[in-house]
Each structure stands twice: as structure tokens, then as C-alpha cells.
Design a protein around this motif. Structure first.
Motif, PDB file in Angstrom:
ATOM      1  N   ILE A  90      30.541 -10.966  -9.462  1.00 27.20           N
ATOM      2  CA  ILE A  90      31.684  -9.948  -9.780  1.00 27.20           C
ATOM      3  C   ILE A  90      32.901 -10.480 -10.486  1.00 27.20           C
ATOM      4  O   ILE A  90      33.571  -9.647 -10.932  1.00 27.20           O
ATOM      5  N   GLY A  91      33.155 -11.746 -10.706  1.00 34.97           N
ATOM      6  CA  GLY A  91      34.242 -12.264 -11.173  1.00 34.97           C
ATOM      7  C   GLY A  91      35.645 -12.272 -10.227  1.00 34.97           C
ATOM      8  O   GLY A  91      36.538 -12.295 -10.939  1.00 34.97           O
ATOM      9  N   PHE A  92      35.284 -12.146  -9.063  1.00 35.02           N
ATOM     10  CA  PHE A  92      36.511 -12.400  -8.147  1.00 35.02           C
ATOM     11  C   PHE A  92      36.762 -13.794  -7.900  1.00 35.02           C
ATOM     12  O   PHE A  92      36.202 -14.287  -6.796  1.00 35.02           O
ATOM     13  N   THR A  93      37.371 -14.408  -8.916  1.00 41.14           N
ATOM     14  CA  THR A  93      37.653 -15.973  -8.756  1.00 41.14           C
ATOM     15  C   THR A  93      39.186 -16.247  -9.326  1.00 41.14           C
ATOM     16  O   THR A  93      39.787 -15.562  -9.479  1.00 41.14           O
ATOM     17  N   GLY A  94      39.268 -17.652  -9.112  1.00 47.05           N
ATOM     18  CA  GLY A  94      40.531 -17.898  -9.493  1.00 47.05           C
ATOM     19  C   GLY A  94      41.587 -17.812  -8.157  1.00 47.05           C
ATOM     20  O   GLY A  94      41.032 -17.606  -7.153  1.00 47.05           O
ATOM     21  N   PRO A  95      42.838 -18.418  -8.565  1.00 47.78           N
ATOM     22  CA  PRO A  95      43.866 -18.496  -7.217  1.00 47.78           C
ATOM     23  C   PRO A  95      43.728 -17.098  -6.694  1.00 47.78           C
ATOM     24  O   PRO A  95      43.605 -16.023  -7.238  1.00 47.78           O
ATOM     25  N   MET A  96      43.735 -17.406  -5.335  1.00 49.31           N
ATOM     26  CA  MET A  96      43.856 -16.003  -4.503  1.00 49.31           C
ATOM     27  C   MET A  96      44.364 -16.400  -2.970  1.00 49.31           C
ATOM     28  O   MET A  96      44.413 -17.594  -2.832  1.00 49.31           O
ATOM     29  N   GLY A  97      44.560 -15.415  -2.371  1.00 57.13           N
ATOM     30  CA  GLY A  97      44.701 -15.417  -0.880  1.00 57.13           C
ATOM     31  C   GLY A  97      43.450 -15.224  -0.122  1.00 57.13           C
ATOM     32  O   GLY A  97      42.564 -14.479  -0.687  1.00 57.13           O
ATOM     33  N   LEU A  98      43.288 -15.994   0.932  1.00 58.11           N
ATOM     34  CA  LEU A  98      41.950 -15.635   1.752  1.00 58.11           C
ATOM     35  C   LEU A  98      42.687 -15.418   3.283  1.00 58.11           C
ATOM     36  O   LEU A  98      43.556 -15.777   3.636  1.00 58.11           O
ATOM     37  N   TYR A  99      42.040 -14.245   3.725  1.00 58.90           N
ATOM     38  CA  TYR A  99      42.486 -13.858   5.075  1.00 58.90           C
ATOM     39  C   TYR A  99      41.202 -14.197   5.821  1.00 58.90           C
ATOM     40  O   TYR A  99      39.890 -13.731   5.648  1.00 58.90           O
ATOM     41  N   LEU A 100      41.300 -15.028   6.816  1.00 56.25           N
ATOM     42  CA  LEU A 100      40.091 -15.588   7.739  1.00 56.25           C
ATOM     43  C   LEU A 100      40.290 -15.184   8.850  1.00 56.25           C
ATOM     44  O   LEU A 100      41.379 -15.421   9.692  1.00 56.25           O
ATOM     45  N   GLN A 101      39.086 -14.528   9.460  1.00 52.86           N
ATOM     46  CA  GLN A 101      39.284 -14.177  10.776  1.00 52.86           C
ATOM     47  C   GLN A 101      37.710 -14.396  11.437  1.00 52.86           C
ATOM     48  O   GLN A 101      36.682 -14.346  10.769  1.00 52.86           O
ATOM     49  N   ALA A 102      37.683 -15.230  12.600  1.00 55.35           N
ATOM     50  CA  ALA A 102      36.552 -15.402  13.096  1.00 55.35           C
ATOM     51  C   ALA A 102      35.253 -16.305  12.299  1.00 55.35           C
ATOM     52  O   ALA A 102      35.889 -17.274  11.804  1.00 55.35           O
ATOM     53  N   HIS A 103      34.287 -15.971  12.043  1.00 54.85           N
ATOM     54  CA  HIS A 103      33.480 -16.367  11.317  1.00 54.85           C
ATOM     55  C   HIS A 103      34.021 -16.534   9.710  1.00 54.85           C
ATOM     56  O   HIS A 103      33.359 -17.461   9.238  1.00 54.85           O
ATOM     57  N   GLY A 104      34.840 -15.815   9.553  1.00 53.07           N
ATOM     58  CA  GLY A 104      35.456 -15.966   8.368  1.00 53.07           C
ATOM     59  C   GLY A 104      36.302 -17.350   8.008  1.00 53.07           C
ATOM     60  O   GLY A 104      36.512 -17.671   6.853  1.00 53.07           O
ATOM     61  N   GLY A 105      36.643 -17.890   9.135  1.00 54.72           N
ATOM     62  CA  GLY A 105      37.074 -19.202   9.221  1.00 54.72           C
ATOM     63  C   GLY A 105      36.391 -20.258   8.452  1.00 54.72           C
ATOM     64  O   GLY A 105      36.768 -20.850   7.438  1.00 54.72           O
ATOM     65  N   PRO A 106      35.202 -20.521   9.200  1.00 53.52           N
ATOM     66  CA  PRO A 106      34.198 -21.644   8.864  1.00 53.52           C
ATOM     67  C   PRO A 106      33.932 -21.386   7.281  1.00 53.52           C
ATOM     68  O   PRO A 106      33.280 -22.162   6.682  1.00 53.52           O
ATOM     69  N   ILE A 107      33.512 -19.914   7.207  1.00 49.97           N
ATOM     70  CA  ILE A 107      33.045 -19.384   5.640  1.00 49.97           C
ATOM     71  C   ILE A 107      34.006 -19.822   4.954  1.00 49.97           C
ATOM     72  O   ILE A 107      33.837 -20.415   3.451  1.00 49.97           O
ATOM     73  N   GLY A 108      35.432 -19.487   5.160  1.00 54.74           N
ATOM     74  CA  GLY A 108      36.213 -19.666   4.214  1.00 54.74           C
ATOM     75  C   GLY A 108      36.713 -21.114   3.935  1.00 54.74           C
ATOM     76  O   GLY A 108      36.884 -21.487   2.748  1.00 54.74           O
ATOM     77  N   ASN A 109      36.643 -21.918   4.875  1.00 55.20           N
ATOM     78  CA  ASN A 109      36.873 -23.397   4.628  1.00 55.20           C
ATOM     79  C   ASN A 109      35.908 -23.923   3.774  1.00 55.20           C
ATOM     80  O   ASN A 109      36.023 -24.880   3.045  1.00 55.20           O
ATOM     81  N   ARG A 110      34.468 -23.732   4.038  1.00 53.23           N
ATOM     82  CA  ARG A 110      33.689 -24.070   3.033  1.00 53.23           C
ATOM     83  C   ARG A 110      33.745 -23.783   1.580  1.00 53.23           C
ATOM     84  O   ARG A 110      33.588 -24.365   0.511  1.00 53.23           O
ATOM     85  N   LEU A 111      34.133 -22.505   1.324  1.00 50.01           N
ATOM     86  CA  LEU A 111      34.565 -21.912   0.145  1.00 50.01           C
ATOM     87  C   LEU A 111      35.493 -22.711  -0.598  1.00 50.01           C
ATOM     88  O   LEU A 111      35.580 -23.165  -1.713  1.00 50.01           O
ATOM     89  N   ILE A 112      36.757 -23.149   0.193  1.00 45.54           N
ATOM     90  CA  ILE A 112      38.026 -23.849  -0.203  1.00 45.54           C
ATOM     91  C   ILE A 112      37.276 -25.142  -0.611  1.00 45.54           C
ATOM     92  O   ILE A 112      37.629 -25.744  -1.656  1.00 45.54           O
ATOM     93  N   SER A 113      36.271 -25.778  -0.063  1.00 42.76           N
ATOM     94  CA  SER A 113      35.820 -27.005  -0.280  1.00 42.76           C
ATOM     95  C   SER A 113      35.224 -27.135  -1.670  1.00 42.76           C
ATOM     96  O   SER A 113      35.251 -27.940  -2.469  1.00 42.76           O
TER      97      SER A 113
END
Length: 287
Positions: A90-113
Motif C-alpha cells: 500500500i506504499g506506507f513506507t519510509g521514515p515513520m513513527g512506530l507505536y508498539l504495544q504487546a505483540h506489536g513490540g516484537p513485530i515492530g522490532n523485526r520490522l525495524i531490523s
């Protein structure tokens, strides 16, 4: 207004909510409830005047497709891959903020990697990355289930998916239960009645051991990169202790920590406080 859409990613139909105007600063919302993006239903319009926001339902969660666990691996690696493919589609890429809650933490950390250049700043809300953050709820899981998954060690975990426990997850640590809508746990329980839904959640609880194993790597990245970080921590969380939020300050001494008089789902009774903190943090630290 929030828009509700479906996109094909990784061969699956993935549901997502979107608010704000394209071109505004991006904020990706990654949560953890069984009903997934529903937990951000109030935050999306509250921040839509200044951010372009997106929240999605992972495979097996909410309104997204629920592939059979017999043929699809419900792991945090797999969920992160689908999140990545969804954002690219959907083209939601590039510099952004991430709001990480619960499962969103490990998912977000993988995305950052996968995309270290995407992380501009982050909001961590009851998403654990430290050993001391686990409440006693995890003890049986960690001692028996993670080391030897079988019918005997898995059986006690079914209690986490039963109505009274799902309700307790939403109410524990929240000082005024009357402020927590029963629609939350009733929606989660609706999704948990679907065929294979319990198997999905049990697979992910088993795979959570891989997150704990990655904590040292994620901590090293925090120390190295020093991302701009706002920590919002419900002090009475069913799953994660206040020490889990405090621990981030060891590696991120410049992070801002807000201790919320709330529980795991702090958006239910601390919405305005969270909105104000995000807006002021963005103005003072990110812009």
C-alpha cells in the motif's frame, strides 16, 4: 474519518484501518489484542489531524484471513513478514513513527531490523524487551511449555483464552472498570470462537520464546542507535510489570517515561493523556 480496507499480502487478505492525510508524518500502530486494530479505534481519529496513521490486523487476528495453522506458521517472524508485505503493497513506507504495544513490540522490532531507515521515532506502550518485565502469568509458560511443548504443558495455557481471563486482561490494573467497554473482550471472544483460533494463539504463545531470546539483540540496537522514544506504561498490566518499562531507561537514558494509572490496554482509559503525550513528544523531540 477512519477508512477500512483490505489488501492482498503474502497471499492473504489483510484488513487495515487508515486515518489522516497522505503526506502527513506517518505513524504505524502495532498492537496485540485478538481483535487487533480495533484497540486503536479511538486513537486513529484523535491523531488524524496531524499524522497519517495505519493499523492492521495480523493473520489470524481481527478481520484478516485466518489460514490453517497446519499449513501456515504462526510465528512472530511470519507476522512481521506479512506486516512488511502489507506496508509495501500500500506504499506506507519510509521514515515513520512506530507505536508498539504487546505483540506489536516484537513485530515492530523485526520490522525495524528489516528496514532500519524507516524508524524515525517510537512510542512503546506495554511492549516488553527486558527479562524483568514478565509478570508471574508467564511462569508456567516459560518453565514448561517453552521448554517442552506437548498436550500436558499446553493444556494450562487454554485458561488464557477463556472468557473470564480475556475479560481480566482488559480490567486488571484499570482503576475504574466502568470506563472499559465490554465490547473489547466480547469482540476478542467472538474472534476466539472461530475455527482454529485457539491454535493460532497457542502457536504464538509458544513462539514468544523467540522474542525473549532476541531481547539482548534489541537492547544492543537501542544502545547503539538511541532512537527517539516515548514510553507509556500502564502500571497494573496483566502481562508486563512496571519494571519492564523502567528497564528501557538503562539503554535509552534520554527516553521519556510516562507511568500511566492503567493496565495492558491503556488506550481504553488514558486516551487523552496518551494523545497529549504523543503530540507534545513529537513537537518537542521529533520535529
Amino acid at each position: 474519518m477512519t477508512s477500512f480496507r483490505i489488501v492482498s499480502a503474502g497471499g492473504l487478505e489483510i484488513f487495515y484501518r487508515e486515518a489522516g492525510k497522505p503526506g502527513a508524518p506517518k505513524l504505524l500502530l502495532l498492537g496485540g489484542s485478538v481483535s487487533s486494530s480495533h484497540q486503536f479505534r479511538n486513537l486513529l481519529p484523535a491523531l488524524a489531524d496531524r499524522f497519517h496513521l495505519l493499523a492492521l490486523d495480523y493473520p489470524g487476528f481481527g478481520n484478516s484471513e485466518i489460514p490453517d495453522p497446519a499449513g501456515w506458521d504462526y510465528t512472530f517472524d511470519s507476522l512481521a513478514e506479512i506486516v512488511d508485505e502489507t506496508l509495501l503493497a500500500i506504499g506506507f513506507t519510509g521514515p515513520m513513527g512506530l507505536y508498539l504495544q504487546a505483540h506489536g513490540g516484537p513485530i515492530g522490532n523485526r520490522l525495524i531490523s528489516l528496514h532500519p531507515d524507516w524508524l524515525q521515532w517510537q512510542v512503546i506502550q506495554n511492549a516488553n524487551s527486558y527479562e524483568e518485565g514478565f509478570t508471574p502469568v508467564w511462569d508456567t509458560m516459560r518453565r514448561a511449555f517453552w521448554s517442552d511443548r506437548n498436550a500436558r504443558t499446553e493444556a494450562p495455557l487454554e485458561a488464557l483464552l477463556e472468557p473470564e481471563t480475556v475479560k481480566a486482561i482488559y480490567l486488571t490494573g484499570h482503576p475504574d472498570p466502568a470506563k472499559i467497554s465490554p465490547d473489547n473482550w466480547n469482540l476478542d471472544l467472538h474472534f476466539l470462537t472461530r475455527p482454529r483460533a485457539h491454535a493460532v494463539q497457542l502457536d504464538l504463545l509458544y513462539d514468544y520464546r523467540t522474542n525473549a531470546a532476541k531481547y539482548p539483540d534489541w537492547q544492543r540496537r537501542l544502545r547503539r542507535d538511541q532512537p527517539k522514544t516515548l514510553i507509556l506504561w500502564g502500571q497494573g498490566d496483566f502481562f508486563f510489570t512496571p519494571a519492564g518499562g523502567e528497564a528501557y531507561l538503562r539503554d535509552l537514558p534520554d527516553a521519556k517515561l510516562i507511568r500511566l494509572d492503567s493496565g495492558h490496554f491503556a488506550l481504553e482509559d488514558c486516551l487523552q493523556e496518551i494523545v497529549d503525550e504523543i503530540n507534545s513528544f513529537y513537537d518537542d523531540t521529533v520535529k
